[in-house]
Design a protein around this motif. Structure first.
Motif, PDB file in Angstrom:
ATOM      1  N   CYS B  23      -8.520  -6.255   6.611  1.00 12.24           N
ATOM      2  CA  CYS B  23      -8.716  -6.979   6.070  1.00 12.24           C
ATOM      3  C   CYS B  23      -7.479  -8.045   5.679  1.00 12.24           C
ATOM      4  O   CYS B  23      -6.460  -7.064   5.083  1.00 12.24           O
ATOM      5  CB  CYS B  23      -9.549  -7.015   4.468  1.00 12.24           C
ATOM      6  N   ASN B  24      -6.696  -9.200   6.068  1.00 16.30           N
ATOM      7  CA  ASN B  24      -5.623  -9.171   5.338  1.00 16.30           C
ATOM      8  C   ASN B  24      -6.022 -10.911   4.095  1.00 16.30           C
ATOM      9  O   ASN B  24      -6.282 -11.610   4.702  1.00 16.30           O
ATOM     10  CB  ASN B  24      -4.754  -9.849   6.554  1.00 16.30           C
ATOM     11  N   PRO B  25      -5.771 -10.284   2.850  1.00 19.73           N
ATOM     12  CA  PRO B  25      -5.989 -11.520   1.902  1.00 19.73           C
ATOM     13  C   PRO B  25      -5.434 -12.549   2.378  1.00 19.73           C
ATOM     14  O   PRO B  25      -4.028 -12.596   2.991  1.00 19.73           O
ATOM     15  CB  PRO B  25      -6.087 -10.388   0.962  1.00 19.73           C
ATOM     16  N   ILE B  26      -5.463 -13.892   1.421  1.00 15.81           N
ATOM     17  CA  ILE B  26      -4.457 -14.746   1.339  1.00 15.81           C
ATOM     18  C   ILE B  26      -3.117 -14.348   0.901  1.00 15.81           C
ATOM     19  O   ILE B  26      -2.838 -13.270  -0.132  1.00 15.81           O
ATOM     20  CB  ILE B  26      -4.925 -15.942   0.400  1.00 15.81           C
ATOM     21  N   SER B  27      -2.101 -14.570   1.147  1.00 15.56           N
ATOM     22  CA  SER B  27      -0.656 -14.172   0.694  1.00 15.56           C
ATOM     23  C   SER B  27      -0.493 -14.702  -0.594  1.00 15.56           C
ATOM     24  O   SER B  27      -1.038 -15.780  -0.556  1.00 15.56           O
ATOM     25  CB  SER B  27       0.328 -14.753   1.146  1.00 15.56           C
ATOM     26  N   PHE B  65     -17.392   7.030   2.588  1.00 19.19           N
ATOM     27  CA  PHE B  65     -16.197   5.622   2.935  1.00 19.19           C
ATOM     28  C   PHE B  65     -15.049   5.319   1.901  1.00 19.19           C
ATOM     29  O   PHE B  65     -15.189   6.654   1.123  1.00 19.19           O
ATOM     30  CB  PHE B  65     -17.705   4.512   1.656  1.00 19.19           C
ATOM     31  N   SER B  66     -14.370   5.585   3.012  1.00 20.19           N
ATOM     32  CA  SER B  66     -12.920   5.780   2.098  1.00 20.19           C
ATOM     33  C   SER B  66     -11.811   4.272   2.706  1.00 20.19           C
ATOM     34  O   SER B  66     -12.260   3.352   3.046  1.00 20.19           O
ATOM     35  CB  SER B  66     -11.732   6.306   2.821  1.00 20.19           C
ATOM     36  N   ALA B  67     -11.231   3.876   1.538  1.00 23.90           N
ATOM     37  CA  ALA B  67     -10.434   2.217   1.655  1.00 23.90           C
ATOM     38  C   ALA B  67      -9.152   2.495   0.794  1.00 23.90           C
ATOM     39  O   ALA B  67      -8.543   3.582  -0.373  1.00 23.90           O
ATOM     40  CB  ALA B  67     -11.091   1.452   0.403  1.00 23.90           C
ATOM     41  N   GLU B  68      -7.724   1.924   1.269  1.00 21.57           N
ATOM     42  CA  GLU B  68      -6.622   1.863   1.392  1.00 21.57           C
ATOM     43  C   GLU B  68      -5.979   0.645   1.311  1.00 21.57           C
ATOM     44  O   GLU B  68      -6.977  -0.468   1.922  1.00 21.57           O
ATOM     45  CB  GLU B  68      -5.927   2.862   1.883  1.00 21.57           C
ATOM     46  N   ARG B  69      -5.478   0.570   0.217  1.00 20.66           N
ATOM     47  CA  ARG B  69      -4.216  -0.636   0.837  1.00 20.66           C
ATOM     48  C   ARG B  69      -2.679  -0.595   0.440  1.00 20.66           C
ATOM     49  O   ARG B  69      -2.537  -0.412  -0.379  1.00 20.66           O
ATOM     50  CB  ARG B  69      -4.403  -1.875  -1.068  1.00 20.66           C
ATOM     51  N   LEU B  70      -2.547  -0.241   1.296  1.00 22.64           N
ATOM     52  CA  LEU B  70      -1.164  -0.076   1.678  1.00 22.64           C
ATOM     53  C   LEU B  70      -0.114  -1.209   1.294  1.00 22.64           C
ATOM     54  O   LEU B  70      -0.293  -1.812   1.850  1.00 22.64           O
ATOM     55  CB  LEU B  70      -0.550   0.396   2.631  1.00 22.64           C
ATOM     56  N   LYS B  71       0.998  -1.454   0.069  1.00 20.37           N
ATOM     57  CA  LYS B  71       1.798  -1.927   0.323  1.00 20.37           C
ATOM     58  C   LYS B  71       1.134  -3.427  -0.359  1.00 20.37           C
ATOM     59  O   LYS B  71       1.941  -4.111  -0.841  1.00 20.37           O
ATOM     60  CB  LYS B  71       2.443  -2.447   1.454  1.00 20.37           C
ATOM     61  N   ASP B  74      -2.659  -5.872   3.135  1.00 17.57           N
ATOM     62  CA  ASP B  74      -3.172  -5.104   3.617  1.00 17.57           C
ATOM     63  C   ASP B  74      -4.088  -4.343   3.637  1.00 17.57           C
ATOM     64  O   ASP B  74      -3.861  -3.685   2.827  1.00 17.57           O
ATOM     65  CB  ASP B  74      -2.820  -5.859   5.322  1.00 17.57           C
ATOM     66  N   SER B  75      -5.423  -4.599   4.040  1.00 13.34           N
ATOM     67  CA  SER B  75      -6.896  -3.614   3.302  1.00 13.34           C
ATOM     68  C   SER B  75      -7.268  -2.987   4.486  1.00 13.34           C
ATOM     69  O   SER B  75      -7.471  -3.447   5.421  1.00 13.34           O
ATOM     70  CB  SER B  75      -7.579  -3.554   2.014  1.00 13.34           C
ATOM     71  N   THR B  76      -7.781  -1.714   4.890  1.00 17.63           N
ATOM     72  CA  THR B  76      -9.366  -1.085   5.629  1.00 17.63           C
ATOM     73  C   THR B  76     -10.012   0.060   5.085  1.00 17.63           C
ATOM     74  O   THR B  76      -9.890   0.394   3.965  1.00 17.63           O
ATOM     75  CB  THR B  76      -8.246  -0.269   6.230  1.00 17.63           C
TER      76      THR B  76
END
Lengths: 112, 116
Positions: B23-27, B65-71, B74-76
């Motif tokens: 996922c790439n959110p709105i800037s 389930f796992s999720a991360e949001r690096l920096k 973006d999130s995976t």
């Protein structure tokens, strides 16, 4: 969390005004009322949000009585493209997350 | 303004396999959410990030389930191993802040997962 109750489904005809009522008897002082619309194969889309009285935008109106225990989403002159699922959410203003819970929504079918 | 981007749109896997959604959110949106929507139901929140920190993951089945949001952008979301009951649409949403007072969540089109 304030629980919401809304009709599972509604039918209407093109050109009619549609009113979808949502009950939220245990709404808290800090809670806002938000409505979303979801078309098939799309994510929900924000329609309108309010706290009390009446809110109107280019898409819909939201009527909230003084006791805030219910709210009514009003869609003027619906068209076939308004066929969708409509969700009423109630939650505290400081944090969406678990404070805004999507129920099953109201499936609106607009007929020609 | 570009919306929330998600990929892939569709994924079919067999049970016990793994899958990842992006996922790439709105800037500029600090808050990112992952929801699971099972057919005929409303979306259910799995996890909420504020920048790159987890705000709420109480409904995330952490054994698979796992999720991360690096920096903080973006999130995976990953599922490993998948079960039949994981068949659903996975929706990513973002918002400018985390407050309901600020109005709205912006949702992507979702990633539809079918587990056979």
């Amino acid at each position: 969390l304030a629980k919401t109750t809304q009709p599972i489904s509604m039918d209407s005809y093109e050109g009619q005004e549609v009113n979808i009522t949502c009950s939220h008897n245990n709404i808290a002082t800090n809670d806002y009322i938000t409505w979303y619309q979801q078309f098939p194969s799309q994510g929900p889309r924000f329609i309108i949000q309010g706290y009390k009285t009446k809110v109107t935008n280019e898409v819909a109106s939201l009527f909230i009585p003084a006791d805030r225990k219910s709210s009514t989403l009003s869609l003027p002159r619906v068209s076939l493209s308004d066929t969708a699922v409509y969700y009423c959410l109630v939650g505290e203003g400081d944090n969406y997350g678990q404070n805004f819970v999507f129920g099953p929504g109201t499936r609106l079918s607009v007929l020609p | 303004e570009a919306g929330v981007a998600q990929s892939p749109r569709y994924k079919i896997i067999e049970k016990r396999q793994s899958v990842a959604f992006w996922c790439n959110p709105i800037s500029g949106h600090a808050t990112l959410y992952w929801y699971q929507q099972i057919l005929g139901q409303g979306p259910k929140l799995l996890i909420q990030f504020q920048n790159n920190g987890v705000v709420d993951d109480s409904q995330l089945p952490k054994d698979r389930f796992s999720a991360e949001r690096l920096k903080g952008v973006d999130s995976t979301l990953k599922i490993q191993p998948a079960k039949l009951e994981d068949s659903a649409v996975y929706l990513c949403a973002s918002s400018l802040g985390s407050g309901g007072r600020s109005g709205e969540l912006f949702f992507g089109e979702g990633s539809r997962l079918t587990v056979l």
